[in-house]
Design an enzyme around this catalytic site. Structure first.
Site, PDB file in Angstrom:
ATOM      1  N   LYS A 259      -3.109  68.504   5.081  1.00  0.00           N
ATOM      2  CA  LYS A 259      -2.185  69.599   5.381  1.00  0.00           C
ATOM      3  C   LYS A 259      -0.745  69.244   5.056  1.00  0.00           C
ATOM      4  O   LYS A 259       0.112  70.093   4.997  1.00  0.00           O
ATOM      5  CB  LYS A 259      -2.288  69.959   6.857  1.00  0.00           C
ATOM      6  CG  LYS A 259      -3.675  70.434   7.231  1.00  0.00           C
ATOM      7  CD  LYS A 259      -3.647  71.251   8.480  1.00  0.00           C
ATOM      8  CE  LYS A 259      -5.026  71.723   8.871  1.00  0.00           C
ATOM      9  NZ  LYS A 259      -5.778  70.721   9.637  1.00  0.00           N
ATOM     10  N   ARG A 260      -0.506  67.974   4.841  1.00  0.00           N
ATOM     11  CA  ARG A 260       0.873  67.575   4.555  1.00  0.00           C
ATOM     12  C   ARG A 260       1.242  67.795   3.079  1.00  0.00           C
ATOM     13  O   ARG A 260       2.387  67.671   2.702  1.00  0.00           O
ATOM     14  CB  ARG A 260       1.068  66.099   4.926  1.00  0.00           C
ATOM     15  CG  ARG A 260       0.913  65.874   6.433  1.00  0.00           C
ATOM     16  CD  ARG A 260       0.610  64.414   6.737  1.00  0.00           C
ATOM     17  NE  ARG A 260       0.200  64.232   8.110  1.00  0.00           N
ATOM     18  CZ  ARG A 260      -1.048  64.281   8.529  1.00  0.00           C
ATOM     19  NH1 ARG A 260      -2.029  64.554   7.696  1.00  0.00           N
ATOM     20  NH2 ARG A 260      -1.350  64.096   9.800  1.00  0.00           N
TER      21      ARG A 260
END
Ligand code: ATP
Length: 497
Positions: A259-260
């Protein structure tokens, strides 16, 4: 051991993301495999929200997950929004269930309370790292008697609940990775945190059991934790589900997409760039893993993918994200999409992304239809809708906004002279442009290049004769007039209406 590819009884699988950010391509691929497996075997596809890591929660994420799965046609049979007989499907609403199950393991002696302070754990951790070892809890509180443990808990002392982890006989079989005894041995691991929330491992096992999950299908990063889960099943005297770990999508061949990673979000590809969902799904399967008879470069519908899905064909190699392949599938998807659907989608994308002052006539289905016909008659195609807004085909929906491009090749006086002469034409066609070239004693090629640039803000693109066929004489005149004005003002930033 081969998995028999037939319709199984009572197949129930779950996709279980944590709402700590928007869904990315790696998670979507795992969701897709869950879905294909469920549908192939007549089972249920469940969405469970794993929100026990309270520090990383992002509000609104869980709802967005449901929406995104819907966008791809991955219909949930049970989920927080759909409901179902095994709910609640959000872990933070299942607190009483975890508390009750941790009590059960405390009573049976499989778990104990640990009162070690975070400072002590930190010293242990740093000591291990200094010695080049993996941090591991030294199981100190195992020796606290039951009576003392109860007393300290009654007195309000903070504690976590740990599971007595015996790393003997932890081998398990995975339907993709085969026999496995990888293990992340951290000593007795935590099942309930001091904030009263369960850890991932504990909640996962309890929920998978209570939700009657038959096959745990998830990313391979959980392989090393699976022995812990197996031991928890043993402690509860439950039969473990089947484990199916999936290779991961990586950013660079090593690091898991997560998700980063800003450009990994599914929403970016669908909402911002405007790829069709079926293109993204095929892109995610493009190495053929899990799909029988897969031909790279073919586009498969979701139904075809279900028919072809075979868990025995899932390879173990991680899969690198190479976005360049996405355009190939994008083009195929546009070619195979029903006209009506395409028109609606183009209009929707333009309404959201084109400039606010776009002429409403350009959003009319008849006009969009003409654009699509024009593009496909040139044996070209677009891969994503944003090519119509900001890319190579944006000239259909917006006029050149400055004379900057023209001035890359012509000085302002010459450019102005060409514009003036073109504006004298009654009709815009090749003969007219050649006549202008003759009048100005210029090469026809040069005047044609200037005309194309005035019309579409580029020296490349479709033949001029076709552009004249597409744009009305009035539209050609408007575009050239605008350029003339910009040249006169010497402005390179004036905005066309
Ligand atoms: N890069 C990836 N490739 C394939 N599957 C993945 C990938 N990343 C996550 N998954 C799987 O998707 C499911 C949901 O994962 P989750 O929502 O927790 O995403 P995440 O990227 O692992 O989150 P985080 O931001 O905590 O790293 C899990 O089964 C997980 O194993």
């Amino acid at each position: 051991m081969r998995f028999t590819s037939r319709v199984l009884r009572d197949v129930r699988v779950r996709f279980a993301p944590s709402p700590t950010g928007r869904l990315h391509l790696g998670s979507l691929r795992t969701a897709l495999f869950n879905y294909l497996f469920a549908r192939k075997h007549g089972g249920a596809f469940i969405l469970r929200i794993e929100d026990t890591d309270r520090s990383r929660l992002v509000p609104g994420c869980a709802e967005k997950f449901e929406e995104t799965l819907g966008t791809f046609g991955l219909k949930r049979d049970e989920s927080p929004m759909v409901g179902g007989a095994f709910g609640p499907y959000t872990q933070s609403e299942r607190g009483a269930i975890y508390a009750q199950h941790s009590e059960r393991l405390l009573d049976s002696g499989h778990c104990y309370r640990c009162f070690c302070s975070s400072e002590r754990l930190d010293i242990l951790r740093k000591g291990a790292l200094r010695a080049g070892e993996l941090p591991r809890y030294d199981n100190r509180c195992r020796s606290v008697s039951k009576a003392e443990s109860d007393e300290r808990a009654r007195n309000g002392e903070a504690f976590v609940v740990r599971f007595k982890f015996d790393k003997q006989n932890v081998a398990f079989h995975d339907l993709v990775y085969g026999s496995n005894n990888q293990i992340a041995d951290e000593g007795d691991f935590v099942v309930m945190k001091s904030d009263g929330f369960p850890t991932y491992h504990f909640a996962n096992v309890v929920d998978d059991r209570l939700m009657a999950i038959s096959h745990v299908i998830r990313g391979a990063e959980w392989l090393a934790s699976t022995p812990k889960h197996v031991k928890l099943y043993e402690a509860f005297e439950w039969t473990p589900p089947n484990f199916v770990h999936l290779p991961l999508i990586t950013r660079d061949g090593k690091k898991k997409l997560s998700k980063r990673d800003a450009d990994a979000y599914v929403a970016y590809y669908i909402e911002e760039r405007g790829y069709l969902p079926v293109a993204v799904l095929n892109f995610l399967l493009r190495n053929g893993s899990g799909i029988s008879g897969f031909q790279p470069g073919n586009l498969y519908s979701l139904d075809e993918l279900i028919q072809r899905f075979d868990v025995n064909l899932i390879g173990t190699r991680d899969f690198m994200m190479d976005r360049s392949a996405l355009d190939t599938y994008g083009r195929l998807a546009f070619r195979s999409t029903h006209r009506e659907t395409l028109l609606q989608n183009v209009a929707k994308h333009l309404k959201t992304h084109a400039s606010a002052d776009i002429d409403p006539a350009l959003l009319e289905p008849a006009y969009i239809q003409r654009v699509i016909d024009f593009i496909s008659s040139n044996e070209e195609n677009f891969a994503a809708f944003d090519e119509l807004v900001t890319g190579d085909f944006s000239f259909f929906f917006g006029r050149p906004s400055s004379a900057a491009k023209l001035l890359e090749r012509f000085d302002a006086t010459t450019a102005l002279t060409i514009c003036d002469a073109l504006l004298e034409l009654e009709r815009f066609d090749i003969a007219g442009v050649k006549a202008v070239a003759k009048q100005l004693k210029m090469k026809p090629k040069e005047v044609m290049a200037a005309t194309r640039c005035a019309l579409i803000d580029s020296f490349k693109g479709p033949p001029l004769s076709e552009l004249f066929g597409f744009f009305s004489d009035d539209e050609c005149r408007t575009r050239i007039q605008f350029l003339k004005e910009s040249l006169k003002e010497g402005s390179v930033s004036a905005k066309a209406s």
